[in-house]
Design a protein around this motif. Structure first.
Motif, PDB file in Angstrom:
ATOM      1  N   LEU A   1       0.814  -1.219   0.000  1.00 15.60           N
ATOM      2  CA  LEU A   1       0.000   0.000   0.000  1.00 15.60           C
ATOM      3  C   LEU A   1       0.845   1.265   0.000  1.00 15.60           C
ATOM      4  CD1 LEU A   1      -2.880  -1.055   2.426  1.00 15.60           C
ATOM      5  CD2 LEU A   1      -2.980  -0.771  -0.054  1.00 15.60           C
ATOM      6  N   ARG A   2       2.055   1.203   0.521  1.00 15.31           N
ATOM      7  CA  ARG A   2       2.938   2.384   0.480  1.00 15.31           C
ATOM      8  C   ARG A   2       3.229   2.806  -0.955  1.00 15.31           C
ATOM      9  NH1 ARG A   2       5.871  -0.419   4.639  1.00 15.31           N
ATOM     10  NH2 ARG A   2       5.640   0.588   6.668  1.00 15.31           N
ATOM     11  N   ARG A   3       3.217   1.848  -1.872  1.00 12.04           N
ATOM     12  CA  ARG A   3       3.538   2.147  -3.272  1.00 12.04           C
ATOM     13  C   ARG A   3       2.317   2.614  -4.075  1.00 12.04           C
ATOM     14  NH1 ARG A   3       6.567  -2.722  -2.412  1.00 12.04           N
ATOM     15  NH2 ARG A   3       4.965  -3.971  -3.446  1.00 12.04           N
ATOM     16  N   LYS A   4       1.143   2.590  -3.464  1.00  8.43           N
ATOM     17  CA  LYS A   4      -0.070   3.011  -4.160  1.00  8.43           C
ATOM     18  C   LYS A   4      -0.242   4.524  -4.035  1.00  8.43           C
ATOM     19  CE  LYS A   4      -1.287  -1.288  -4.999  1.00  8.43           C
ATOM     20  NZ  LYS A   4      -1.294  -1.860  -6.361  1.00  8.43           N
ATOM     21  N   ARG A   5      -0.712   5.147  -5.126  1.00  7.11           N
ATOM     22  CA  ARG A   5      -0.906   6.598  -5.120  1.00  7.11           C
ATOM     23  C   ARG A   5      -2.282   7.006  -4.614  1.00  7.11           C
ATOM     24  NH1 ARG A   5       1.868   8.604 -10.848  1.00  7.11           N
ATOM     25  NH2 ARG A   5       3.972   7.831 -10.392  1.00  7.11           N
ATOM     26  N   ASN A   6      -3.223   6.066  -4.566  1.00  8.61           N
ATOM     27  CA  ASN A   6      -4.562   6.403  -4.092  1.00  8.61           C
ATOM     28  C   ASN A   6      -4.510   6.878  -2.647  1.00  8.61           C
ATOM     29  OD1 ASN A   6      -5.436   5.490  -6.540  1.00  8.61           O
ATOM     30  ND2 ASN A   6      -6.242   3.551  -5.789  1.00  8.61           N
ATOM     31  N   SER A   7      -5.363   7.851  -2.320  1.00  8.54           N
ATOM     32  CA  SER A   7      -5.404   8.331  -0.936  1.00  8.54           C
ATOM     33  C   SER A   7      -6.184   7.380  -0.045  1.00  8.54           C
ATOM     34  CB  SER A   7      -6.038   9.724  -0.886  1.00  8.54           C
ATOM     35  OG  SER A   7      -7.343   9.700  -1.427  1.00  8.54           O
ATOM     36  N   ASN A   8      -7.116   6.631  -0.617  1.00  6.64           N
ATOM     37  CA  ASN A   8      -7.903   5.670   0.155  1.00  6.64           C
ATOM     38  C   ASN A   8      -7.236   4.307   0.122  1.00  6.64           C
ATOM     39  OD1 ASN A   8      -9.779   7.588   0.774  1.00  6.64           O
ATOM     40  ND2 ASN A   8     -11.527   6.456  -0.023  1.00  6.64           N
ATOM     41  N   LYS A   9      -6.828   3.837   1.277  1.00  5.03           N
ATOM     42  CA  LYS A   9      -6.155   2.541   1.387  1.00  5.03           C
ATOM     43  C   LYS A   9      -6.743   1.787   2.568  1.00  5.03           C
ATOM     44  CE  LYS A   9      -1.864   4.627  -0.331  1.00  5.03           C
ATOM     45  NZ  LYS A   9      -0.423   4.887  -0.074  1.00  5.03           N
ATOM     46  N   GLN A  10      -6.807   0.467   2.444  1.00  2.00           N
ATOM     47  CA  GLN A  10      -7.371  -0.329   3.524  1.00  2.00           C
ATOM     48  C   GLN A  10      -6.851  -1.762   3.459  1.00  2.00           C
ATOM     49  OE1 GLN A  10     -11.627  -0.542   3.136  1.00  2.00           O
ATOM     50  NE2 GLN A  10     -11.555  -1.365   1.070  1.00  2.00           N
ATOM     51  N   ILE A  11      -6.917  -2.444   4.584  1.00  2.00           N
ATOM     52  CA  ILE A  11      -6.526  -3.845   4.683  1.00  2.00           C
ATOM     53  C   ILE A  11      -7.724  -4.617   5.234  1.00  2.00           C
ATOM     54  CG2 ILE A  11      -5.027  -5.528   5.821  1.00  2.00           C
ATOM     55  CD1 ILE A  11      -2.877  -3.339   5.974  1.00  2.00           C
ATOM     56  N   PHE A  12      -8.081  -5.706   4.545  1.00  2.00           N
ATOM     57  CA  PHE A  12      -9.063  -6.661   5.049  1.00  2.00           C
ATOM     58  C   PHE A  12      -8.298  -7.922   5.460  1.00  2.00           C
ATOM     59  CE2 PHE A  12     -12.846  -5.066   2.281  1.00  2.00           C
ATOM     60  CZ  PHE A  12     -13.007  -3.988   3.148  1.00  2.00           C
ATOM     61  N   ASN A  13      -8.606  -8.442   6.627  1.00  2.00           N
ATOM     62  CA  ASN A  13      -7.926  -9.645   7.114  1.00  2.00           C
ATOM     63  C   ASN A  13      -8.952 -10.698   7.493  1.00  2.00           C
ATOM     64  OD1 ASN A  13      -6.067 -11.469   8.134  1.00  2.00           O
ATOM     65  ND2 ASN A  13      -5.920 -10.453  10.118  1.00  2.00           N
ATOM     66  N   ILE A  14      -8.928 -11.831   6.791  1.00  2.00           N
ATOM     67  CA  ILE A  14      -9.821 -12.953   7.106  1.00  2.00           C
ATOM     68  C   ILE A  14      -9.008 -13.996   7.864  1.00  2.00           C
ATOM     69  CG2 ILE A  14     -11.357 -14.724   6.188  1.00  2.00           C
ATOM     70  CD1 ILE A  14     -11.644 -13.077   3.652  1.00  2.00           C
ATOM     71  N   THR A  15      -9.388 -14.245   9.107  1.00  2.00           N
ATOM     72  CA  THR A  15      -8.625 -15.182   9.919  1.00  2.00           C
ATOM     73  C   THR A  15      -9.552 -15.891  10.896  1.00  2.00           C
ATOM     74  OG1 THR A  15      -6.763 -15.384  11.480  1.00  2.00           O
ATOM     75  CG2 THR A  15      -8.082 -13.384  11.612  1.00  2.00           C
ATOM     76  N   ASP A  16      -9.107 -17.043  11.353  1.00  2.00           N
ATOM     77  CA  ASP A  16      -9.916 -17.793  12.323  1.00  2.00           C
ATOM     78  C   ASP A  16      -9.132 -18.075  13.596  1.00  2.00           C
ATOM     79  OD1 ASP A  16      -8.081 -19.713  11.443  1.00  2.00           O
ATOM     80  OD2 ASP A  16      -9.481 -21.330  11.863  1.00  2.00           O
ATOM     81  N   GLY A  17      -7.904 -17.608  13.653  1.00  2.00           N
ATOM     82  CA  GLY A  17      -7.087 -17.998  14.796  1.00  2.00           C
ATOM     83  C   GLY A  17      -6.218 -16.876  15.315  1.00  2.00           C
ATOM     84  N   LYS A  18      -5.468 -17.220  16.315  1.00  2.00           N
ATOM     85  CA  LYS A  18      -4.590 -16.255  16.973  1.00  2.00           C
ATOM     86  C   LYS A  18      -3.237 -16.216  16.280  1.00  2.00           C
ATOM     87  CE  LYS A  18      -3.160 -19.843  20.196  1.00  2.00           C
ATOM     88  NZ  LYS A  18      -4.062 -20.871  19.658  1.00  2.00           N
ATOM     89  N   PRO A  19      -2.509 -15.114  16.400  1.00  2.00           N
ATOM     90  CA  PRO A  19      -1.128 -15.087  15.892  1.00  2.00           C
ATOM     91  C   PRO A  19      -0.263 -16.022  16.724  1.00  2.00           C
ATOM     92  CG  PRO A  19      -1.622 -13.093  17.133  1.00  2.00           C
ATOM     93  CD  PRO A  19      -2.910 -13.843  17.005  1.00  2.00           C
ATOM     94  N   SER A  20       0.452 -16.904  16.058  1.00  2.00           N
ATOM     95  CA  SER A  20       1.210 -17.919  16.802  1.00  2.00           C
ATOM     96  C   SER A  20       2.641 -18.065  16.302  1.00  2.00           C
ATOM     97  CB  SER A  20       0.508 -19.281  16.689  1.00  2.00           C
ATOM     98  OG  SER A  20       0.393 -19.669  15.326  1.00  2.00           O
ATOM     99  N   CYS A  21       3.066 -17.164  15.423  1.00  2.00           N
ATOM    100  CA  CYS A  21       4.395 -17.312  14.824  1.00  2.00           C
ATOM    101  C   CYS A  21       4.929 -15.943  14.445  1.00  2.00           C
ATOM    102  CB  CYS A  21       4.280 -18.212  13.588  1.00  2.00           C
ATOM    103  SG  CYS A  21       5.781 -18.338  12.599  1.00  2.00           S
ATOM    104  N   ILE A  22       6.236 -15.801  14.531  1.00  2.00           N
ATOM    105  CA  ILE A  22       6.893 -14.570  14.097  1.00  2.00           C
ATOM    106  C   ILE A  22       8.314 -14.919  13.657  1.00  2.00           C
ATOM    107  CG2 ILE A  22       7.854 -13.889  16.336  1.00  2.00           C
ATOM    108  CD1 ILE A  22       6.949 -11.021  15.649  1.00  2.00           C
ATOM    109  N   LYS A  23       8.790 -14.207  12.650  1.00  2.00           N
ATOM    110  CA  LYS A  23      10.143 -14.461  12.147  1.00  2.00           C
ATOM    111  C   LYS A  23      11.124 -13.514  12.821  1.00  2.00           C
ATOM    112  CE  LYS A  23      12.560 -15.481   7.828  1.00  2.00           C
ATOM    113  NZ  LYS A  23      12.439 -15.498   6.341  1.00  2.00           N
ATOM    114  N   LEU A  24      12.173 -14.062  13.420  1.00  2.00           N
ATOM    115  CA  LEU A  24      13.160 -13.262  14.121  1.00  2.00           C
ATOM    116  C   LEU A  24      14.179 -12.677  13.149  1.00  2.00           C
ATOM    117  CD1 LEU A  24      13.756 -15.707  17.128  1.00  2.00           C
ATOM    118  CD2 LEU A  24      12.189 -13.741  17.020  1.00  2.00           C
ATOM    119  N   LYS A  25      14.967 -11.735  13.619  1.00  2.00           N
ATOM    120  CA  LYS A  25      15.926 -11.048  12.744  1.00  2.00           C
ATOM    121  C   LYS A  25      16.981 -11.994  12.186  1.00  2.00           C
ATOM    122  CE  LYS A  25      15.459  -6.474  14.845  1.00  2.00           C
ATOM    123  NZ  LYS A  25      16.151  -5.359  15.552  1.00  2.00           N
ATOM    124  N   ASP A  26      17.298 -13.060  12.921  1.00  2.00           N
ATOM    125  CA  ASP A  26      18.316 -13.999  12.446  1.00  2.00           C
ATOM    126  C   ASP A  26      17.746 -15.053  11.484  1.00  2.00           C
ATOM    127  OD1 ASP A  26      16.837 -15.587  14.130  1.00  2.00           O
ATOM    128  OD2 ASP A  26      18.460 -15.983  15.566  1.00  2.00           O
TER     129      ASP A  26
END
Length: 373
Positions: free
Chosen positions: A265-290
């Motif tokens: 979305l940072r690369r889009k020129r439109n002033s109207n921007k939005q995110i839709f997120n369809i999910t059924d669960g909790k966040p359970s993972c993240i990628k570390l810097k290494d």
């Protein structure tokens, strides 16, 4: 001699549904099955054969072999060589388009039409984009906005052809709204939980994505829709890939999905921007810097959750609202979504699979008619 009186009006009778050819009936079932099987033609045909045995879908004059041959003749399927070197059958782009259109009809067709038109907006009025919806004439409406075709039609219905007159109550105007080009990123959770507990959650999510893509490309071609999927990582997919989307043996890396969505979305020129997120669960993972993955499927991990809240606040600074469509009803997960939504100042819907499409469509139509910034 008594003069014969001419009568005008409408004759009402019982609705007779148009008769469908057997091919069209089977095609409708085939499109539904091919969506559930993620584009696997052989599996879809196995299901169709079972349905044929149980419900006698075909007859001696038109068999499933005839149906397959007609699919080939009409360009819905093609022969191909599979990765293992064996010959096989796959669906074509024509079928992909047909599935998207069918998804649009299934979801968008359920939206109820109000007296003000399909989609009410705070900015409807003297806009520059026609909606195709009509309302009654009001004092102060410009004469150029009156739809003469619809108004004359109303006059004929209300007064008849013999005593034709055009009254103010017959006049209607076409609704318009101001153009507000929208850039949307749709995030789809493809973690393993989307098919757990005997419930297929990925197929409705696919249908919504295909329907939304069809709506935007046909009705709002100046808008943009990017679709990303996320499990342990996140990556973009093309619209044509949607019928083949499958759940993987993944955890839920919501942070990766949000990160990629905001980069797009940072690369889009439109002033109207939005995110839709369809999910059924909790966040359970993240990628570390290494490069390693930190995973914790047990409860809500404070480290992962705080990263999600940080991403929500970051999106808020970029004027990107996030709407979460939560298809689970665990109280502690709803509390997480509430906190996440508050951090972003976005919206959250707790919905079952049945009403998912209608909610997303109504929210999309509402958002694109107002300036989000």
């Amino acid at each position: 001699m008594r003069k014969k009186q001419n009568r005008s009006g409408f004759v009402f009778k019982t609705y007779d549904a148009p008769q469908k050819f057997l091919f069209d009936q089977l095609l409708d079932i085939f499109q539904e099955l091919i969506t559930h099987t993620s584009g696997d033609f052989d599996e879809a045909m196995d299901w169709l054969k079972e349905l044929d045995k149980e419900y006698k879908l075909t007859n001696d004059e038109y068999t499933l072999d005839d149906f397959v041959q007609e699919l080939k003749d009409k360009g819905y399927i093609r022969e191909e060589v599979k990765p293992d070197g064996n010959n096989g059958t796959a669906i074509t782009e024509k079928t992909e388009r047909a599935i998207r259109k069918r998804a649009l009809d299934q979801i968008f067709g359920k939206l109820k039409k109000s007296s003000q038109g399909n989609h009410r907006s705070k900015l409807n009025g003297r806009g520059d984009e026609h909606t195709g919806d009509y309302r009654e004439y009001r004092f102060g409406d410009g004469l150029e906005r009156i739809s003469m075709t619809e108004s004359l039609r109303n006059a004929q219905i209300n007064n008849g052809a013999e005593d034709f007159r055009l009254r103010e109550s017959d006049l209607v105007v076409e609704e318009t709204h101001f153009k507000a080009q929208m850039s949307t990123v749709l995030m789809i959770d493809i973690s393993h939980s989307m098919i757990l507990y005997g419930e297929d959650r990925i197929t409705p999510a696919k249908k919504v994505a295909m329907a939304l893509a069809q709506l935007i490309t046909t009705r709002y071609p100046k808008d943009s829709l990017d679709i990303i999927v996320y499990g342990n990582d996140a990556w973009p997919i093309k619209i044509k890939d949607l019928p083949y989307l499958q759940v993987g043996p993944y955890h839920t890396n919501t942070v990766a999905g949000l990160n990629l969505a905001m980069d797009i979305l940072r690369r889009k020129r439109n002033s109207n921007k939005q995110i839709f997120n369809i999910t059924d669960g909790k966040p359970s993972c993240i990628k570390l810097k290494d490069g390693r993955y930190y995973k914790n499927p047990n409860g809500l991990d404070e480290y992962i959750v705080n990263k999600c809240y940080s991403m929500a606040r970051q999106a808020r600074k970029l004027h990107i609202p996030i709407t979460t469509f939560m298809i689970a009803n665990d109280p502690y997960l709803q509390q997480f979504v509430d906190n996440f939504t508050e951090a972003n100042q976005g919206k959250a819907f707790y919905t079952g699979l049945q009403g998912l499409g209608e909610m997303i469509f109504q929210d999309y139509e509402s958002n694109r008619k107002k300036r989000i910034k």
